[in-house]
Design an enzyme around this catalytic site. Structure first.
Site, PDB file in Angstrom:
ATOM      1  CE  LYS A 172     -13.521  -4.115  61.695  1.00  0.00           C
ATOM      2  NZ  LYS A 172     -12.768  -4.634  60.544  1.00  0.00           N
ATOM      3  NE  ARG A 175     -10.584 -15.041  58.696  1.00  0.00           N
ATOM      4  CZ  ARG A 175      -9.627 -14.496  57.937  1.00  0.00           C
ATOM      5  NH1 ARG A 175      -8.482 -15.125  57.756  1.00  0.00           N
ATOM      6  NH2 ARG A 175      -9.821 -13.330  57.335  1.00  0.00           N
TER       7      ARG A 175
END
Length: 503
Positions: A279, A353
């Site tokens: 990130k 996920r």
């Protein structure tokens, strides 16, 4: 090992304003810009309320939602001052407005030891929750250099004025609201604990301590067991960290015949750098909140036990730290999820996920009637809905039910669709699935569609994306301060209780 207890004010029923109270908090409504005091059947003399209203009108109070006006107390009251908090339009007052107004008052009364309030005569439960959560603070890591001074300490005691302190319904309402506030604050505490001190093994031990104290059945799978049993998503995400992953299972049995079975799953990424797909540095510190789903799930199963809900509830909570290193999974790697589905990892920052998929398959092995999973899953949730509105996805009927209940309790979940065309974007060149689509469109929906692949047939499922709502990076509002919010604890409680009552 024990999880730190949330520091909340003492909440008590009171039949009159006591001499130990410093401030009286009253609710004021707005009718065409003219304030009116709403005190219900609170034990306050009408003449005193009339005198207070004159004072409020004189200083320009309007009664707008969460507007604060402080005036000197009449000589007949044993308090020094009265704080009027706006409730807005008298025809539109609901529990959430009382909760927000009580929280706003609590935040404004730092340095005050004891307050009394008539908001309890409007909605006792909502007033109690609002004051408790509005007064919530997290100061575990503040030394004497920056710890709040006496005049900055939160309210320590709230006297909730009611006609009778012996009323069983009032006692029950207060007990329930205290339990709810403690659960929300527990989730906030987990989220606010820095990743230096809350890593997977530590998180698991704190969850275990809470679970055992509540009489829950607790199971913890360490990294060796996870690898042996084939939890490829959890193991894969945790590979890059020196602090290995865990899977925690907390089970509550209602001991009621034919009780509905509810499975809960919460994303527990104790810190998310994005892994190899790292990130941007700016704002990355907020990724301490990437375990907010897990925090809420741990808190809610403990709350279910405390309240004795008439449903069997089991939380399956995957915990990992997503770090870049020589052992981290790479873009292009293929992992095998628990249950056998293979996934090509296109982006290592779409890691939530992957751990949720393992946990969902495991949760479905218990043959639940309903499955609710929640996570700070996608930045796309904030793009679509902003920072205060959770996105609710899943099977249409249950999704809509969860969203409606979320709106009723003031957490404002919003139902989102699963466009059929997005499923094709998860096709992989080499595996059963890719973990992301090749474009940025509908990112929240695509993540939900990915998770749907792992939900067993016959299980009613809903996912709640709380990427923005679980962590407040802006200014305080209502009963919410900066940092962890505890969303969606109250939504999940409402859903579980609705299932217990209606199937």
């Amino acid at each position: 090992m024990s999880a730190p207890t949330p520091d909340l004010p003492e909440l008590v029923l009171a039949g009159s304003v006591s001499k130990r109270a410093d401030v009286l908090v009253i609710g004021v409504t707005s009718a065409d810009g003219t304030p009116e005091i709403l005190a219900g059947d609170a034990p306050i003399d009408e003449a005193v309320l009339g005198e207070l209203l004159d004072s409020l009108v004189a200083v320009g109070a309007k009664g707008r939602g969460e507007e604060l006006t402080r005036v000197p107390a009449p000589a007949s009251l044993p308090v020094a001052s009265v704080l009027a908090v706006g409730l807005g339009d008298a025809d539109k007052i609901d529990a959430e407005q009382v909760r927000r107004s009580a929280g706003t008052a609590a935040r404004a009364l730092t340095g005050v030891e004891t307050v009394a309030t008539t908001l309890s005569a409007v909605d006792l439960g909502a007033a109690a929750e609002g004051f408790a959560l509005g007064a919530y603070t997290y100061t575990e890591f503040r030394s004497e250099k920056s710890a709040p001074t006496k005049d900055a300490q939160p309210v320590a005691r709230v006297e909730l004025l009611v006609p009778s302190t012996r009323d069983r319904a009032a006692k029950a309402a207060l007990s329930r609201s205290v339990a709810i506030a403690e659960a929300v604050a527990t989730a906030r505490n987990f989220v606010n604990t820095p990743p230096s001190h809350l890593f997977p093994a530590e998180f698991a031990e704190r969850a275990k301590a809470l679970g055992e104290a509540a009489g829950l059945k607790v199971e913890i799978l360490d990294e060796k067991v996870l690898e042996k049993k084939g939890f490829g998503g959890i193991v894969g995400v945790g590979k890059g960290s020196s602090r290995p992953p865990r899977l925690v299972r907390l089970s509550y049995s209602s001991k009621k015949r034919k009780a509905p079975k509810v499975a809960l799953v919460g994303k527990g990424i104790t810190f998310d750098t994005g892994g190899i797909s790292i990130k941007p540095a700016a704002g990355m510190e907020a990724m301490t909140s990437d375990m907010a789903g897990a925090a809420a799930v741990v808190a809610i199963v403990v709350l279910a036990a405390k309240l004795g809900v008439a449903a069997d509830v089991t939380a399956t909570v995957p915990m990992a730290e997503n770090m870049p290193s020589s052992t981290a999974q790479r873009p292009g790697d293929v992992l095998t999820q628990y249950g056998g589905t293979t996934v090509e990892v296109i982006n290592t920052d779409a890691e939530g996920r992957l751990i949720l998929a393992d946990a969902i398959v495991r949760a479905c092995e218990d043959d639940p009637d309903y499955l609710i999973d929640t996570a700070t899953l996608t930045g796309a949730q904030m793009v679509a809905l902003g920072t205060r509105t959770p996105g609710v996805m899943g099977h249409d009927e249950f999704r809509d039910r969860v969203a409606a209940l979320s709106q009723e309790v003031g957490e404002n979940g919003w139902a989102m669709p699963f466009p059929k065309e997005l499923r094709g974007d998860l096709e992989s060149r080499v595996a059963d699935l890719a973990n992301v689509s090749p474009h940025r469109w509908g990112g929240m929906l695509t993540a939900g569609i990915f998770l749907k692949e792992f939900v067993a047939e016959g299980v009613q499922w809903a996912h709640i994306d709380v990427a923005g709502p679980a962590f407040n990076t802006g200014g305080p509002f209502g009963y919410v301060g900066k940092g962890g919010t505890g969303v969606p604890v109250r939504t999940m409680l409402a859903v579980i209780e609705d299932i217990a009552a209606n199937g």
